[in-house]
Scaffold this motif. Structure first.
Motif, PDB file in Angstrom:
ATOM      1  N   ASP A  88       0.930  -1.241   0.060  1.00  0.00           N
ATOM      2  CA  ASP A  88       0.148  -0.096  -0.237  1.00  0.00           C
ATOM      3  C   ASP A  88       0.761   1.323   0.011  1.00  0.00           C
ATOM      4  O   ASP A  88       0.567   2.249  -0.662  1.00  0.00           O
ATOM      5  N   ALA A  89       2.070   1.354   0.910  1.00  0.00           N
ATOM      6  CA  ALA A  89       2.875   2.600   0.947  1.00  0.00           C
ATOM      7  C   ALA A  89       3.654   2.564  -0.397  1.00  0.00           C
ATOM      8  O   ALA A  89       3.675   3.596  -0.819  1.00  0.00           O
ATOM      9  N   LEU A  90       3.942   1.579  -1.182  1.00  0.00           N
ATOM     10  CA  LEU A  90       4.581   1.665  -2.319  1.00  0.00           C
ATOM     11  C   LEU A  90       3.901   2.203  -3.462  1.00  0.00           C
ATOM     12  O   LEU A  90       4.111   3.197  -4.101  1.00  0.00           O
ATOM     13  N   ASN A  91       2.399   1.799  -3.350  1.00  0.00           N
ATOM     14  CA  ASN A  91       1.556   2.166  -4.318  1.00  0.00           C
ATOM     15  C   ASN A  91       1.158   3.748  -4.333  1.00  0.00           C
ATOM     16  O   ASN A  91       0.611   4.246  -5.133  1.00  0.00           O
ATOM     17  N   ASP A  92       1.364   4.277  -3.381  1.00  0.00           N
ATOM     18  CA  ASP A  92       1.135   5.374  -3.220  1.00  0.00           C
ATOM     19  C   ASP A  92       2.218   6.341  -3.382  1.00  0.00           C
ATOM     20  O   ASP A  92       1.987   7.538  -3.440  1.00  0.00           O
ATOM     21  N   CYS A  93       3.399   5.962  -3.544  1.00  0.00           N
ATOM     22  CA  CYS A  93       4.701   6.818  -4.031  1.00  0.00           C
ATOM     23  C   CYS A  93       4.988   6.239  -5.540  1.00  0.00           C
ATOM     24  O   CYS A  93       5.818   7.243  -5.942  1.00  0.00           O
ATOM     25  N   LEU A  94       4.581   5.164  -6.061  1.00  0.00           N
ATOM     26  CA  LEU A  94       4.973   5.058  -7.452  1.00  0.00           C
ATOM     27  C   LEU A  94       3.768   4.387  -8.121  1.00  0.00           C
ATOM     28  O   LEU A  94       2.777   3.879  -7.640  1.00  0.00           O
ATOM     29  N   PRO A  95       3.554   4.702  -9.676  1.00  0.00           N
ATOM     30  CA  PRO A  95       2.710   4.233 -10.165  1.00  0.00           C
ATOM     31  C   PRO A  95       2.587   2.808 -10.083  1.00  0.00           C
ATOM     32  O   PRO A  95       3.592   2.170 -10.054  1.00  0.00           O
ATOM     33  N   ALA A  96       1.368   2.144 -10.176  1.00  0.00           N
ATOM     34  CA  ALA A  96       1.316   0.936 -10.010  1.00  0.00           C
ATOM     35  C   ALA A  96       2.164   0.055 -10.998  1.00  0.00           C
ATOM     36  O   ALA A  96       2.820  -1.254 -10.737  1.00  0.00           O
ATOM     37  N   GLU A  97       2.044   0.545 -12.387  1.00  0.00           N
ATOM     38  CA  GLU A  97       2.892  -0.411 -13.192  1.00  0.00           C
ATOM     39  C   GLU A  97       4.317  -0.328 -12.867  1.00  0.00           C
ATOM     40  O   GLU A  97       4.912  -1.418 -13.114  1.00  0.00           O
ATOM     41  N   GLN A  98       4.800   0.607 -12.169  1.00  0.00           N
ATOM     42  CA  GLN A  98       6.139   0.851 -12.014  1.00  0.00           C
ATOM     43  C   GLN A  98       6.406  -0.047 -10.824  1.00  0.00           C
ATOM     44  O   GLN A  98       7.708  -0.755 -10.753  1.00  0.00           O
ATOM     45  N   VAL A  99       5.534  -0.208  -9.843  1.00  0.00           N
ATOM     46  CA  VAL A  99       5.958  -1.086  -8.714  1.00  0.00           C
ATOM     47  C   VAL A  99       5.953  -2.522  -9.171  1.00  0.00           C
ATOM     48  O   VAL A  99       6.962  -3.407  -8.844  1.00  0.00           O
ATOM     49  N   GLU A 100       4.931  -2.833 -10.086  1.00  0.00           N
ATOM     50  CA  GLU A 100       5.251  -4.295 -10.537  1.00  0.00           C
ATOM     51  C   GLU A 100       6.296  -4.671 -11.297  1.00  0.00           C
ATOM     52  O   GLU A 100       6.816  -5.620 -11.273  1.00  0.00           O
ATOM     53  N   ARG A 101       6.610  -3.413 -12.391  1.00  0.00           N
ATOM     54  CA  ARG A 101       8.142  -3.702 -13.037  1.00  0.00           C
ATOM     55  C   ARG A 101       9.311  -3.803 -12.127  1.00  0.00           C
ATOM     56  O   ARG A 101      10.234  -4.566 -12.525  1.00  0.00           O
ATOM     57  N   ARG A 102       9.236  -2.904 -11.230  1.00  0.00           N
ATOM     58  CA  ARG A 102      10.342  -2.937 -10.330  1.00  0.00           C
ATOM     59  C   ARG A 102      10.559  -4.350  -9.536  1.00  0.00           C
ATOM     60  O   ARG A 102      11.702  -4.613  -9.133  1.00  0.00           O
ATOM     61  N   ILE A 103       9.272  -4.668  -9.238  1.00  0.00           N
ATOM     62  CA  ILE A 103       9.282  -6.124  -8.482  1.00  0.00           C
ATOM     63  C   ILE A 103       9.813  -7.153  -9.398  1.00  0.00           C
ATOM     64  O   ILE A 103      10.537  -8.045  -8.844  1.00  0.00           O
ATOM     65  N   MET A 104       9.194  -7.134 -10.579  1.00  0.00           N
ATOM     66  CA  MET A 104       9.676  -8.169 -11.534  1.00  0.00           C
ATOM     67  C   MET A 104      11.004  -8.248 -11.749  1.00  0.00           C
ATOM     68  O   MET A 104      11.756  -9.332 -12.115  1.00  0.00           O
ATOM     69  N   SER A 105      11.770  -7.091 -11.869  1.00  0.00           N
ATOM     70  CA  SER A 105      13.244  -6.740 -11.935  1.00  0.00           C
ATOM     71  C   SER A 105      13.844  -7.040 -10.679  1.00  0.00           C
ATOM     72  O   SER A 105      15.285  -7.264 -10.964  1.00  0.00           O
ATOM     73  N   GLY A 106      13.580  -7.240  -9.647  1.00  0.00           N
ATOM     74  CA  GLY A 106      14.409  -7.131  -8.430  1.00  0.00           C
ATOM     75  C   GLY A 106      14.823  -6.039  -7.705  1.00  0.00           C
ATOM     76  O   GLY A 106      15.214  -6.223  -6.863  1.00  0.00           O
ATOM     77  N   GLU A 107      14.422  -4.901  -8.327  1.00  0.00           N
ATOM     78  CA  GLU A 107      14.880  -3.690  -7.964  1.00  0.00           C
ATOM     79  C   GLU A 107      14.097  -3.562  -6.561  1.00  0.00           C
ATOM     80  O   GLU A 107      14.603  -3.068  -5.620  1.00  0.00           O
ATOM     81  N   ILE A 108      12.816  -3.876  -6.296  1.00  0.00           N
ATOM     82  CA  ILE A 108      11.851  -3.730  -5.082  1.00  0.00           C
ATOM     83  C   ILE A 108      11.827  -5.435  -4.825  1.00  0.00           C
ATOM     84  O   ILE A 108      11.309  -6.276  -5.548  1.00  0.00           O
TER      85      ILE A 108
END
Length: 333
Positions: free
Chosen positions: A208-228
């Motif tokens: 929830d905190a992540l989605n408040d700071c980054l667009p949802a697509e960026q959160v998903e992309r960065r999780i998939m890449s391992g950055e998050i």
């Protein structure tokens, strides 16, 4: 705008008039149905009138001066593109009356000091209490920060915002969010799905905190890449976390052994934030069994480690939450 006067507090009476050069910003400054001005009147015990681009404040000299500083602060924030709501109005009032800030509001209004803020892709986060202002400073100064206090004080939210900001600017290469998956009556094995689906309910506040700071697509992309990376604390064993911003949430639910394991994962060019409420734990042994109490007693005063403490007065959710926290303080619940 004209309303029935609010009785001013005792003391020498004063009246000041403010003039704002951008009338198009006044609707946001005043709030819907002038709710921000109404809040100022009731919190400070002053009387406010607004005509055109001029605002008059009348009441005791001290409270009028505080109201002037708050309105100037809010106007500056609006000019910088920040959103103003009733929570920020209350926070600005609290900060204007707080001596430990060394006049930060007046200094910002004069341009003598840079504002304290964290910029992310979706919003700019500013401190709403003096404790938050201190916390945000410490996040830039120290490598390991313990954020200790009740729910609703912004401990985890501000840490995630700072982590996202540093990830965006390239100061760190990874963002690692973790918390203990303490069970409340049921076993993880009884929950459906794979391991990620089993632990995700425990980690939802971090999402929830992540989605408040980054667009949802960026959160998903960065999780998939391992950055998050978002994982329970058990997944941290045996690792060294370098070039990373690491956050442990709900740290009061770690045992001393888990806390030691987690703290010793710290690597080069990293920052670690440990968030928790020392007075509340879901561990069978209660507060005495918590790794937070053990760690703070051992690490207090060590160079590079900061202890930021919050109280019921720092709760920034609905005002009733702060009153609930106060009601339960000292009861052991």
């Amino acid at each position: 705008m004209s309303r029935k006067p609010v009785p001013a507090q005792s003391g020498e009476r004063s009246r000041v008039e403010l003039s704002f050069d951008k009338p198009q910003l006044l609707a946001q400054l005043f709030g819907q149905y002038d709710q921000h001005l109404v809040a100022l009147e009731h919190r400070l015990g002053i009387y406010i009138t607004a005509r055109g681009n001029k605002v008059g404040l009348e009441g005791s000299a001290e409270q009028v001066a505080m109201g002037r500083d708050v309105l100037n602060d809010l106007y500056k924030r609006i000019q910088r593109g920040e959103d103003v709501d009733t929570g920020l109005v209350d926070a600005s009032i609290a900060m204007a009356s707080e001596p430990v800030l060394d006049g930060i509001i007046s200094a910002e209004a004069r341009g003598d000091a840079p504002p304290i803020m964290i910029r992310t892709r979706k919003k700019t986060i500013v401190p709403r209490t003096p404790a938050q202002a201190h916390y945000m400073r410490e996040l830039t100064r120290n490598e390991m920060i313990f954020a200790l206090g009740p729910a609703g004080t912004g401990k985890t939210y501000i840490a995630v915002a700072q982590a996202v900001s540093q990830l965006i600017t390239g100061s760190v290469q990874r963002l690692i969010l973790s918390r203990p998956a303490v069970e409340a009556g049921e076993k993880l094995g009884f929950l459906p799905g794979d391991m990620k689906e089993k632990v995700d309910p425990y980690l939802r506040p971090l999402y929830d905190a992540l989605n408040d700071c980054l667009p949802a697509e960026q959160v998903e992309r960065r999780i998939m890449s391992g950055e998050i990376e978002i994982a329970p604390i058990a997944f941290m064993r045996g690792r060294t976390l370098s070039d990373a911003f690491i956050i442990l949430d709900e740290a009061q639910n770690t045992t001393p052994a888990q806390m030691k394991m987690f703290l010793t994962r710290f690597g080069e060019n990293s920052r670690m934030v440990i968030c928790g409420d020392p007075h509340q734990t879901d561990l069978p042994g209660g507060v005495a069994a918590s790794g937070v109490a053990d760690a703070t007693s051992r690490l207090e005063g060590i160079e590079g480690i900061s202890m930021c403490r919050f109280g019921a007065g720092d709760v920034v959710r609905h005002p009733i939450v702060g009153r609930i926290v106060e009601a339960y303080e000292g009861t052991g619940i």
